[in-house]
Design an enzyme around this catalytic site. Structure first.
Site, PDB file in Angstrom:
ATOM      1  N   ASP A  34       0.814  -1.207   0.000  1.00  0.00           N
ATOM      2  CA  ASP A  34       0.000   0.000   0.000  1.00  0.00           C
ATOM      3  C   ASP A  34       0.851   1.262   0.000  1.00  0.00           C
ATOM      4  O   ASP A  34       1.362   1.680   1.042  1.00  0.00           O
ATOM      5  CB  ASP A  34      -0.902  -0.040   1.253  1.00  0.00           C
ATOM      6  CG  ASP A  34      -1.789   1.174   1.355  1.00  0.00           C
ATOM      7  OD1 ASP A  34      -2.403   1.373   2.419  1.00  0.00           O
ATOM      8  OD2 ASP A  34      -1.881   1.927   0.358  1.00  0.00           O
ATOM      9  N   ASP A 238      -1.488   5.635  -5.237  1.00  0.00           N
ATOM     10  CA  ASP A 238      -1.904   4.818  -4.104  1.00  0.00           C
ATOM     11  C   ASP A 238      -2.284   3.403  -4.522  1.00  0.00           C
ATOM     12  O   ASP A 238      -3.424   3.148  -4.940  1.00  0.00           O
ATOM     13  CB  ASP A 238      -3.094   5.496  -3.404  1.00  0.00           C
ATOM     14  CG  ASP A 238      -3.516   4.759  -2.162  1.00  0.00           C
ATOM     15  OD1 ASP A 238      -4.469   5.219  -1.502  1.00  0.00           O
ATOM     16  OD2 ASP A 238      -2.898   3.722  -1.844  1.00  0.00           O
TER      17      ASP A 238
HETATM   18  O1  LIG Z   1      -5.932   4.854   2.943  1.00  0.00           O
HETATM   19  C1  LIG Z   1      -5.644   5.144   1.792  1.00  0.00           C
HETATM   20  C2  LIG Z   1      -5.965   6.535   1.225  1.00  0.00           C
HETATM   21  C3  LIG Z   1      -4.971   7.511   1.803  1.00  0.00           C
HETATM   22 CL1  LIG Z   1      -5.452   9.147   1.383  1.00  0.00          CL
HETATM   23  N1  LIG Z   1      -4.973   4.301   0.936  1.00  0.00           N
HETATM   24  N2  LIG Z   1      -4.620   3.056   1.368  1.00  0.00           N
HETATM   25  C4  LIG Z   1      -5.582   2.133   1.716  1.00  0.00           C
HETATM   26  N3  LIG Z   1      -5.287   0.981   2.337  1.00  0.00           N
HETATM   27  C5  LIG Z   1      -6.462   0.215   2.614  1.00  0.00           C
HETATM   28  C6  LIG Z   1      -7.565   1.071   2.036  1.00  0.00           C
HETATM   29  N4  LIG Z   1      -6.885   2.253   1.493  1.00  0.00           N
END
Ligand SMILES: O=C(CCCl)NNC1=[NH+]CCN1
Length: 350
Positions: A34, A238
């Protein structure tokens, strides 16, 4: 040192899972890499049985190299509303042969329901900047930050694919994974993310040749020079977010090309007839143009009737910046470069 591991998509490419070896003897867990967060956390022997539904669990007491970080805790919330929290150990972590001996491994003592129901996801491996790692009182480093100086080159790359396994590489750029040239753009890491500005975007078969030069007597119906062909987009790269979350103006422009599209409160975003033909979405970084095929943006059926489908491009409203998630990244070969002082992102066609 270098590493290479497969990134295997779950259904609808909702996320990509990569095997990671933890501890001695190795315990293999499949983690969601991530670039939008900076904690490496895992389902563990400390996760209540009521919150575990098939996930593999890291057991530090079964690892001869685990050490508890005394007094350390973590607590994280993600953009999709999911969350988790727990304790911290250090242990050996190996990703495709790239290894770090004292990696902070955050064991979950609580996970939110969406993680419990995500039965193949054994945890997350954060690859954003360590400044947003949530461990207290002593903040911990990401796997990439830890191994960076041992790597042949201070990079990791993402080659995510649609409905088939791709690759995460650490420490080297595999020239066989892309075509043309890699165009780099500076990263603003001040919020802890890989934040960039894409130079332009366009919807469908590009009208970007309607430059002000070509149509100086442009009929009023033609896009003005401020049209998408030269409008930048600022957001974060992302890998942990499934969709591309873009400004409302871009969503309106995109879905105005889809006659059955509507922004549905009940579905939580733009939906359309599943048999609709969707336009491509193109973005540029320097001289490199990345085209997301329209079929990638026909993301998934809203329900089991398969009549209405949910769009892969949705609004970034209320976030404050766009999120270039998997829908945008899987169309490209992406280089995350950080020498410790001036991070850059590279994009190439493939
Ligand atoms: O949390 C975010 C957005 C950050 Cl602005 N991305 N990463 C992620 N991991 C699990 C769901 N989303």
């Amino acid at each position: 040192d270098t590493g290479s591991a497969a990134a295997t998509p779950e259904q609808y490419d909702i996320q990509y899972l990569t095997p990671v070896s933890l501890g001695t003897p190795p315990q293999i867990l499949n983690l969601d890499f991530d670039s939008g967060s900076s904690d490496l956390w895992v389902f563990s022997s400390e996760t209540p049985a009521s919150q575990v539904k098939g996930q593999a669990q890291y057991n530090p007491s079964k690892s001869s190299t685990s050490k508890e970080v005394s007094g350390a805790t973590w607590d994280i919330s993600y953009g999709d509303g999911s969350s988790s929290s727990g304790n911290v150990y250090t242990d050996v972590v190996n990703v495709g042969n790239a290894t770090f001996a004292g990696q902070a491994v955050e064991t979950a003592q609580q996970v939110s329901s969406s993680f419990t129901s995500d039965t193949n996801n054994d945890g997350l491996l954060g690859l954003a900047f360590s400044t947003i790692n949530t461990v207290q009182p002593e903040q911990q480093k990401t796997f990439f930050d830890n191994i960076r100086d041992d790597l042949d080159s201070p990079v990791w790359t993402a080659d995510l694919k649609h409905n088939e396994p791709g690759t995460y590489n650490f420490g080297f750029i595999d020239d066989s994974l892309y075509t043309g040239k890699i165009a780099y753009t500076d990263v603003d890491s001040s919020d802890g993310f890989w934040m960039i500005t894409l130079d332009s975007y366009s919807v469908g078969s590009s009208t970007s040749n309607l430059s002000s030069r070509a149509f100086h007597h442009r009929p009023s119906t033609f896009p003005s020079p401020s049209d998408s062909a030269s409008t930048p987009l600022t957001g974060i790269a992302d890998t942990g977010t499934t969709l591309a979350l873009l400004p409302d103006s871009v969503c309106t422009e995109y879905y105005s090309q889809v006659s059955s599209a509507a922004n549905s409160q009940t579905a939580g975003g733009y939906v359309f007839d599943c048999d609709a033909t969707l336009p491509d979405f193109t973005y540029t970084v320097g001289s490199t143009t990345i085209t997301i095929p329209g079929e990638y943006i026909n993301y998934a059926p809203v329900d089991t009737t398969g009549e209405q489908c949910f769009g892969g491009i949705q609004s970034d409203a209320d976030i404050g910046f766009s999120i270039f998630g998997d829908i945008a990244l899987k169309a490209a070969f992406v280089v995350f470069e950080d020498d410790g002082s001036s991070p850059r992102l590279g994009f190439a066609q493939k």
